[in-house]
Design a protein around this motif. Sequence first.
Motif, PDB file in Angstrom:
ATOM      1  N   PHE A 198       1.335  -9.222   7.475  1.00 20.84           N
ATOM      2  CA  PHE A 198       1.534  -7.831   7.088  1.00 20.84           C
ATOM      3  C   PHE A 198       2.704  -7.261   7.871  1.00 20.84           C
ATOM      4  CE2 PHE A 198      -1.721  -8.224  10.308  1.00 20.84           C
ATOM      5  CZ  PHE A 198      -1.374  -7.296  11.279  1.00 20.84           C
ATOM      6  N   GLY A 199       3.227  -6.139   7.396  1.00 24.64           N
ATOM      7  CA  GLY A 199       4.368  -5.537   8.072  1.00 24.64           C
ATOM      8  C   GLY A 199       4.886  -4.321   7.332  1.00 24.64           C
ATOM      9  N   TRP A 200       5.981  -3.803   7.836  1.00 20.74           N
ATOM     10  CA  TRP A 200       6.623  -2.614   7.273  1.00 20.74           C
ATOM     11  C   TRP A 200       8.112  -2.671   7.572  1.00 20.74           C
ATOM     12  CZ3 TRP A 200       9.402   1.131   9.945  1.00 20.74           C
ATOM     13  CH2 TRP A 200       9.788   2.259   9.178  1.00 20.74           C
ATOM     14  N   SER A 201       8.916  -2.186   6.614  1.00 18.79           N
ATOM     15  CA  SER A 201      10.360  -2.149   6.797  1.00 18.79           C
ATOM     16  C   SER A 201      10.900  -0.838   6.263  1.00 18.79           C
ATOM     17  CB  SER A 201      11.020  -3.324   6.065  1.00 18.79           C
ATOM     18  OG  SER A 201      12.419  -3.279   6.198  1.00 18.79           O
TER      19      SER A 201
ATOM     20  N   PRO B 271       0.805  -1.227   0.000  1.00 23.31           N
ATOM     21  CA  PRO B 271       0.000   0.000   0.000  1.00 23.31           C
ATOM     22  C   PRO B 271       0.831   1.267   0.000  1.00 23.31           C
ATOM     23  CG  PRO B 271      -0.046  -1.043   2.161  1.00 23.31           C
ATOM     24  CD  PRO B 271       0.641  -1.998   1.251  1.00 23.31           C
ATOM     25  N   PHE B 272       2.024   1.233   0.585  1.00 24.06           N
ATOM     26  CA  PHE B 272       2.921   2.385   0.548  1.00 24.06           C
ATOM     27  C   PHE B 272       4.335   1.886   0.729  1.00 24.06           C
ATOM     28  CE2 PHE B 272       1.141   1.968   4.811  1.00 24.06           C
ATOM     29  CZ  PHE B 272       2.266   1.953   5.619  1.00 24.06           C
ATOM     30  N   ASN B 273       5.292   2.752   0.591  1.00 24.75           N
ATOM     31  CA  ASN B 273       6.699   2.383   0.578  1.00 24.75           C
ATOM     32  C   ASN B 273       7.096   1.610   1.839  1.00 24.75           C
ATOM     33  OD1 ASN B 273       9.367   2.287  -0.383  1.00 24.75           O
ATOM     34  ND2 ASN B 273       9.920   4.122   0.781  1.00 24.75           N
ATOM     35  N   GLY B 274       7.590   0.390   1.652  1.00 24.51           N
ATOM     36  CA  GLY B 274       8.061  -0.436   2.760  1.00 24.51           C
ATOM     37  C   GLY B 274       7.013  -1.326   3.388  1.00 24.51           C
ATOM     38  N   ALA B 275       5.732  -1.106   3.087  1.00 20.76           N
ATOM     39  CA  ALA B 275       4.653  -1.866   3.724  1.00 20.76           C
ATOM     40  C   ALA B 275       4.174  -2.990   2.819  1.00 20.76           C
ATOM     41  CB  ALA B 275       3.490  -0.945   4.066  1.00 20.76           C
ATOM     42  N   TYR B 276       3.632  -4.040   3.415  1.00 23.53           N
ATOM     43  CA  TYR B 276       3.088  -5.152   2.642  1.00 23.53           C
ATOM     44  C   TYR B 276       1.935  -5.798   3.403  1.00 23.53           C
ATOM     45  CZ  TYR B 276       5.487  -8.224   5.956  1.00 23.53           C
ATOM     46  OH  TYR B 276       5.896  -8.847   7.099  1.00 23.53           O
TER      47      TYR B 276
END
Length: 420
Positions: A201-204, A165-170
């Motif tokens: 889900f997550g973000w980096s 959905p946005f940079n680094g997220a899944y």
Amino acid sequence: MRTYLAARAACIVFLFSGSAAAAVSEEEFAQLRAEMLRLAERVGVLEEENRELRQVAEATVSEVQLARTEAQEAGRTVEEWAPGTTFSGDFRYRYEEIDVESRDIRSRHRLRARFGAVARLSNDVEIGLRLAAGSESPVSGNTTLGSGGTSKDLYLDQAYAKWRPFNGAYVTAGKMKNNFYRPGGAGLAWDSDYTPEGLAFGWSGEQLFINAAAIGLESDSRRDNHTFYYGLQGGARLPVGDTVSITAGAAYFDVPVQGESSFFGDADDFFGNSFNCTDADNCAYLLDYEELELFAELTYSGFAMPLNFYADYIRNLDADTYDTGWLAGARLGKASAAGSWQVGYQYEDVEADSVLALLRDSNVGGGGSDIQGHKLFGSYAVARDWTVGFTVFVDNDAGENRTGSGTDYDRVVFDTIFKY
């Protein structure tokens, strides 16, 4: 040609006319008439030959165009055939010997073959699919050669949709690659072949990362052991000077399996975890697994090849005894480019109820929990996409928590792996 024939026909008509007949004798007119008829016949033959030549020319042009198209298509890349789609896979051939206390040494040949595709529907959505020739086990992709050369089963190893959905997220749904970070690639909580099923889900970012998941051990509510587990993990990647980097973090997993039957294998297959049985066909977990994990990994790049240290610790907060597991290891080098190599060492001690044994490493001590022992490993890159390697499990011990005296377990593995 048609104009030519029309002109000849007009001449013939003229010759047959009265005025033409009056100008020549009857004999001359007959000769002229015969000559014109022969000429008309010859023109007909030429016209038929011309038609055949035209058909041959058209067929030749079609064949040339087809050959040109086939040549162009033969030179097309995968991306041109299927834009936005990438393909990958690997093949591993393995020979191993297993020496379990008081048993004959067992040797076997095994293989693992996987092939997958990822289709990128847009900049932020992808669909993945991977097939594997192996076994039904959630933590093993191997199939043993034998049974007279019978065909081997093919399984769905991954099938998922991922949205960024946005940079680094899944956000990922389906049967997928495990999204939780494993220090050193070790399997204290998760085997490397495990592909969880559910929602992740997550973000980096550049330094921080967070991963979470809701995973079904049995998603069908009509089954007696309908169970989902939940996990949350966070960590940081921190550079220390120019040659050192550290990754560290913590995680919590809630696995509510107390009173549930086994999820894979026979009724009494709990892979080292505590259980009780009312009869031979009715067994259940004694505990839930509320797992608190702490991990760290350090990489030093000041040598000609990287040096890596890692450690992982886990504790089941729902258990009063046999509730702790840990491992530590080191690795020098990285077998990637042709001619490169790596060697490593790892020790682990995993008590019976420290972690859900079904999903952890399937090799040390024969797999599961209630194990401890050493692992030595190394590999060499023959080419960028071809490595050969070995793993030695030495002085492994299994079952001490359950029986009071463990069983010695040693194992030697030789692998050759091709990736594409």
